[in-house]
Structure formats: C-alpha cells, structure tokens
Design a protein around this motif. Structure first.
Motif, short mmCIF file in Angstrom:
data_model
loop_
_atom_site.label_atom_id
_atom_site.label_comp_id
_atom_site.label_asym_id
_atom_site.label_seq_id
_atom_site.Cartn_x
_atom_site.Cartn_y
_atom_site.Cartn_z
N UNK A 52 0.07 43.17 29.65
CA UNK A 52 0.12 42.44 30.91
C UNK A 52 1.36 41.58 31.07
N UNK A 53 1.93 41.11 29.95
CA UNK A 53 3.15 40.29 30.02
C UNK A 53 4.33 41.08 30.57
N UNK A 54 4.25 42.41 30.52
CA UNK A 54 5.32 43.25 31.03
C UNK A 54 5.18 43.59 32.50
N UNK A 55 4.14 43.07 33.16
CA UNK A 55 3.90 43.33 34.58
C UNK A 55 4.22 42.05 35.36
N UNK A 56 4.86 42.19 36.48
CA UNK A 56 5.22 41.05 37.32
C UNK A 56 3.99 40.21 37.67
N UNK A 57 4.08 38.88 37.53
CA UNK A 57 2.96 38.02 37.91
C UNK A 57 2.56 38.21 39.38
N UNK A 58 3.53 38.50 40.24
CA UNK A 58 3.22 38.74 41.65
C UNK A 58 2.39 39.99 41.85
#
Length: 129
Positions: A52-58
């Motif tokens: 999940x850290x590799x996916x944009x927070x937006x």
C-alpha cells in the motif's frame, strides 16, 4: 511484514465533501465502514503482491470513498433516477430500489488505479503432449 495502518485511507470529512453529509447517529458507522474499506484495500493489495505504501494516498482515498459509497447504498452515482425493481404477488404490486447496499468490491477501473490488475492472463488449452 508491513507496518499496520492506524487510520482509514479516507476521512468522514472527505466522504462528506464528495457525497453527502452524515448525521451524528451515522458517524460511528461511517467511521467503522471507512476503516473496514481500508482493511479491504490492504487485503486486495497484499493478495496482488502490492505494498500500500507504493500506491498514491489520493488513489487510496478515492477508492476507499467509492467502496463506502457503494456499501452504504448509493444507488446511482450520477444522481439520476434510481433503478427500481417491481414486485408483484396475487394481491398487490409494489416497487423497491433494485440495490440498497453492497459488499465491498473493486471495479475494473479501481483495480487499474491501484495497479492490482494491469495485464491480462492467458491460459493455453490442454493440448495433448
């Protein structure tokens, strides 16, 4: 193992701004559903080998809000007339919303945004060797 996330990927304020206001009575349910949707996203990402850290927070926030909206019964995201199902029995006929709530699921568009489905899988037939 990845560090456990403490908060949901979206806030009640973000969900309210993109959809509708919530009553005080609804707030605990909305907060819990946002956390559940975030846990669902973590599980989907983990199952596909994505961190999940590799996916944009937006992107995580957008997809989380979409999951909650579907789960809480958004019938039509365009605001158009809801789809109705007509039920008839020998003595009466009435109409009810065709869909009033849903389990969490990712649309094809959401899976692509998250990077969990970027290619196609092909299977060959069971040819005799």
């Amino acid at each position: 193992m990845a560090e456990e996330r403490q908060d949901a990927y979206a806030t009640v304020a973000e969900l309210s701004a993109s959809w509708r206001e919530f009553s005080e009575r609804e707030l605990p349910y909305v907060k819990a559903t946002l956390r559940d949707a975030s846990d669902f996203l973590d599980a989907q990402l983990s199952a596909s080998g994505r961190d999940p850290a590799g996916v944009s927070p937006g992107v995580l926030s957008l997809v989380c809000r979409s999951l909650v909206r579907r789960s809480m019964g958004e019938l039509d995201p365009t605001g158009a007339e809801a789809q109705w199902q007509t039920v008839t029995d020998p003595t009466a006929q009435w109409s009810a919303p065709a869909v009033t709530h849903s389990d969490f699921y990712l649309t094809q568009w959401e899976r692509r945004m998250l990077g969990t489905r970027v290619g196609r899988v092909a299977f060959s037939g069971g040819a005799d060797a």
